[in-house]
Motif scaffolding. Structure first.
Motif, PDB file in Angstrom:
ATOM      1  N   LEU A  56       9.443   4.654   1.930  1.00 53.32           N
ATOM      2  CA  LEU A  56       9.550   3.197   2.349  1.00 53.32           C
ATOM      3  C   LEU A  56       9.123   2.781   3.405  1.00 53.32           C
ATOM      4  N   ARG A  57       9.321   3.524   4.521  1.00 49.36           N
ATOM      5  CA  ARG A  57       8.871   3.145   6.144  1.00 49.36           C
ATOM      6  C   ARG A  57       7.529   3.193   5.944  1.00 49.36           C
ATOM      7  N   GLU A  58       6.855   4.260   5.729  1.00 50.14           N
ATOM      8  CA  GLU A  58       5.487   4.529   5.781  1.00 50.14           C
ATOM      9  C   GLU A  58       4.406   4.620   4.692  1.00 50.14           C
ATOM     10  N   GLY A  59       5.135   5.090   3.618  1.00 49.92           N
ATOM     11  CA  GLY A  59       4.179   5.614   2.557  1.00 49.92           C
ATOM     12  C   GLY A  59       3.818   4.536   1.440  1.00 49.92           C
ATOM     13  N   LEU A  60       3.939   3.088   1.496  1.00 46.08           N
ATOM     14  CA  LEU A  60       3.615   2.379   0.353  1.00 46.08           C
ATOM     15  C   LEU A  60       2.575   1.162   0.824  1.00 46.08           C
ATOM     16  N   GLY A  61       1.903   1.488   1.961  1.00 44.21           N
ATOM     17  CA  GLY A  61       1.081   0.719   2.431  1.00 44.21           C
ATOM     18  C   GLY A  61       1.813  -0.964   2.644  1.00 44.21           C
ATOM     19  N   SER A  62       1.039  -1.882   2.032  1.00 40.61           N
ATOM     20  CA  SER A  62       1.804  -3.202   2.141  1.00 40.61           C
ATOM     21  C   SER A  62       2.497  -3.555   0.793  1.00 40.61           C
ATOM     22  N   ALA A  63       2.591  -2.827  -0.191  1.00 41.25           N
ATOM     23  CA  ALA A  63       3.091  -2.982  -1.499  1.00 41.25           C
ATOM     24  C   ALA A  63       4.602  -3.873  -1.339  1.00 41.25           C
ATOM     25  N   ARG A  64       4.681  -4.891  -1.874  1.00 42.43           N
ATOM     26  CA  ARG A  64       6.048  -5.573  -2.020  1.00 42.43           C
ATOM     27  C   ARG A  64       6.911  -4.976  -3.234  1.00 42.43           C
TER      28      ARG A  64
ATOM     29  N   TYR B 231       2.118  -3.336  -6.289  1.00 40.26           N
ATOM     30  CA  TYR B 231       0.648  -2.544  -6.163  1.00 40.26           C
ATOM     31  C   TYR B 231       0.471  -1.157  -7.160  1.00 40.26           C
ATOM     32  N   VAL B 232       1.948  -0.399  -6.724  1.00 42.87           N
ATOM     33  CA  VAL B 232       1.757   0.809  -7.109  1.00 42.87           C
ATOM     34  C   VAL B 232       2.647   1.050  -8.557  1.00 42.87           C
TER      35      VAL B 232
ATOM     36  N   GLY C 130      11.916  -0.144   9.202  1.00 39.91           N
ATOM     37  CA  GLY C 130      10.381  -0.505   8.687  1.00 39.91           C
ATOM     38  C   GLY C 130       9.676  -1.646   9.099  1.00 39.91           C
TER      39      GLY C 130
END
Lengths: 446, 446
Positions: free
Chosen positions: B152-160, B300-301, B337
């Motif tokens: 959640l802090r680093e791995g999802l780019g800017s995905a909401r 996004y994911v 985050g």
């Protein structure tokens, strides 16, 4: 450790993107749309300032008018007008390799989604990156939107991995899922997958397992701290899987999935890609359609399963972006988890020494004593049989039968050795009780 | 960005551990055993040099003779003899809070596994950490060995993220799994869970859903960039789940799981913890026993599922260690985050506005027209019924029946609103056609 305390004072991070296909165009769009959000999160602007692609005029649904244009990706990679180079060109050599190498040699961080490049040149590129102090991110190269590279490089503490396995190719998983749900043939599923854009016009690379092999080679290196060895993988695709196999497997409580599997064995490291019987109750069995899943078995954490989209523009671009953000934050980690000089040489465990259960489907001649002869050959070699299925409705014709009456028989064995199974089948064939080539599918203990 | 290029020149990172229970002792053991491996990976030594605990003489299976001993965790947290403070004391206030605060105020990085502390004081502690430039890691606080905080802090780019849900309490999942597999009662499963050490002597905190609520509050803050609001969660435990509910749900294609769910809604953010009907074909339905799983739905994911061990010494210690390694590498990320001043106030969506399907089990009086009257009340309120089950073998006695003949009926509704369902049930009760309190279990669209 406080040099980034006042992050808002940092200069914007200027990104150069080479390759404006689906992933590249999506990445540019995301960065143009989400700039404010990212700035909030990072305290630093991340902006695409330059791009390189083949055609300048093609409509990609993005505005590139304000961006510096490069015809040559290597020139972009070397340009001082960017701080980070994103390689989305593809291909294991050629311009992708030249550009990535040029950027790293210049000490410029690189993010790539190129699994073929990584599988072939990953160790050499990691070495260049470490020498020049540049970061190299490739989260998107394996399992698209699933953060498995980050988990392996940073997220497992000192846990040692004993086995990694998973569904790493969406095309194959889509085909096998539809074959299982709808009872249609491999060829029919493949045509649909091609029509939907899930499979290439030439599907060989996906359906023969090579794509999975590339990803597996990268994962194995990260899991076991060894060099990447994409050419030392046992690879078998899904083109030989029939409806009969899927139905019988299902009756016996299994699904068939194309798995990539790497594990430590007493002989070294086993890397294999093949259709696999997995228990229906297992988590990977539930991962259907174009989804991917990676399972990591560690000593401290036991099993961790990560499942999600393995491909597609937005998930892949999102993983590229997460690497960019890590670099923007100043995160530093060796590309392959350990410094490249600490990687051990790859020691391949021979496939003949693989141990596991086997699904064997064969056409026995319809003569008295055939099944008994087959079973006793297995008994002689110490192969213990778990299930036998011979039913009137189970009939897979074999061109080799040529008028000879046969019965299709499926045998499931308990754990045994690959060499033993192959030797026994050859023996049975030479005994003259079977017709054609038996089908062999490995069963994985999960 | 090259200040850590020659990492081998860095001084060892000295760790102080407060709290030597199962997780603390395991962490010390791992660091003592895996030091060489970690040094290879990091190019830097990570060593436990000091500990604080209640009893100095207790046998914990580790050698603490060479370590500096502190009776007072706050003194350890403040001591200049350590570089990083690990809090494994537990408790939302008291010495844990005092020590973590003292370390952060001194600019010293902290790693904690304390979900209660984070849920209550997370925002305040993040602020102190950001002010002093110290890192605060808490991977182990949510879902033990699953790297969900890092993702959640680093791995999802800017995905909401639109919705996060999951199985976050191993005790409850163990009990519900055994109730489902073996047909035994909640009480019997609880006794076994206690005997096996999966449940506390006083199991309230787990089985009533409060533990899940703490974790959910932390996840919701990371997912939605809002303040942590552990007291604004709708919480319902699993003590009221009967064998009848599990069986009927199974017949209808569902399993019952205790889920924590947070989602954006037009009214704000919904946070809820309750037993939930999930389709058997869903991935979370397959997560059984003491395992945990967290699903993240992003734009996004799409959906990402992370499953693994939610508790236990080695997985939890492994997550603590992954935070330590990130700090040793110099990774910098805001604890929640985004910087705490960017967190939005928590705006609670009222539970009465929740929309979803409902499982309703009630005891209708055995008189002509009872079921028709119940069904027509539902129709009046616009509640559309998906399934009705009334069978001779489905009989849940209710003390309120007191000799009155009743029939147990289960209704599954299509999507409707919580307020509507509650109002309708109250109306049906006042009509006099039912006896006792109806059972209401929410159905989640997955």
């Amino acid at each position: 450790m406080q040099e980034q305390g006042d992050a808002s004072a940092l200069a914007p991070l200027r990104i150069g993107v080479a390759g404006l296909g689906n992933v590249g165009a999506t990445l540019v769009k995301i960065l143009q749309n989400d700039g404010v959000e990212l700035n909030k999160k990072l305290g630093r602007q991340v902006v695409v300032t330059a791009v390189a692609a083949r055609s300048r005029s093609r409509d990609r649904g993005i505005d590139i008018s304000g961006l510096e244009w490069f015809d040559d990706p290597v020139a972009l990679a070397k340009s001082d007008s960017i701080d980070l180079f994103v390689e989305l060109i593809g291909g294991e050599d050629g311009p992708a390799l030249a550009a990535v190498r040029a950027a790293l040699e210049a000490g410029r961080p690189v993010v790539t989604a190129n699994k073929a490049l990584l599988a072939k040149h990953g160790v050499a590129l990691a070495r260049i990156a470490e020498d020049s102090g540049a970061q190299l991110g490739f989260e998107a190269a394996v399992a698209g939107g699933i953060p498995v590279i980050k988990t392996l490089r940073e997220g497992l503490g000192s846990a040692r991995i004993g086995r990694v396995y998973g569904i790493m190719n969406g095309t194959c998983n889509y085909i096998l899922t539809r074959m299982g749900n709808e009872g249609i043939s491999f060829q029919e599923c493949l045509r649909d997958a091609q029509a939907l854009g899930y499979a290439e016009a030439d599907p060989t690379f996906d359906v023969e397992g090579f794509d999975t092999a590339h990803k597996l080679a990268i994962l194995a290196s990260l899991c076991f701290g060894c060099e990447i060895a994409p050419n030392e993988i046992f690879v078998e695709g899904i083109t030989g899987i029939s409806q009969a196999d899927i139905k019988v497997a299902s009756d016996l409580g299994y699904k068939i999935k194309l798995l990539g599997i790497a594990q430590r064995s007493p002989e070294g490291i086993e890397q294999r890609v093949h259709p696999t019987l997995v228990p229906k109750s297992s988590a990977v069995a539930g991962v259907d359609g174009v989804l991917n899943a990676i399972a990591l078995e560690t000593d401290y954490v036991h099993e961790l399963l990560l499942a999600g989209p393995g491909a597609g523009g937005p998930p892949t671009a999102s993983s590229v972006l997460s690497d960019i953000l890590d670099i923007a934050r100043g995160t530093r980690v060796p590309p392959l988890g350990v410094p490249s000089h600490e990687l051990t040489p790859y020691r391949q465990a021979p496939m003949r020494a693989h141990e596991g259960g086997y699904y064997i489907r064969l056409n026995a001649k319809d003569v008295p004593g055939a099944l008994a002869a087959i079973a006793s050959r297995m008994g002689e070699r110490g192969i213990s049989i778990e299930s036998v299925i011979q039913r009137p409705d189970l009939r897979v014709s074999d061109p080799a039968a040529d008028g000879i009456a046969t019965r299709t028989v499926v045998l499931l064995t308990h754990e045994t050795m690959e060499a033993t199974v192959r030797g026994t089948i050859a023996q049975i064939a030479s005994d003259g009780f079977i017709v054609g080539e038996p089908q062999l599918i490995r069963i994985e203990k999960i």
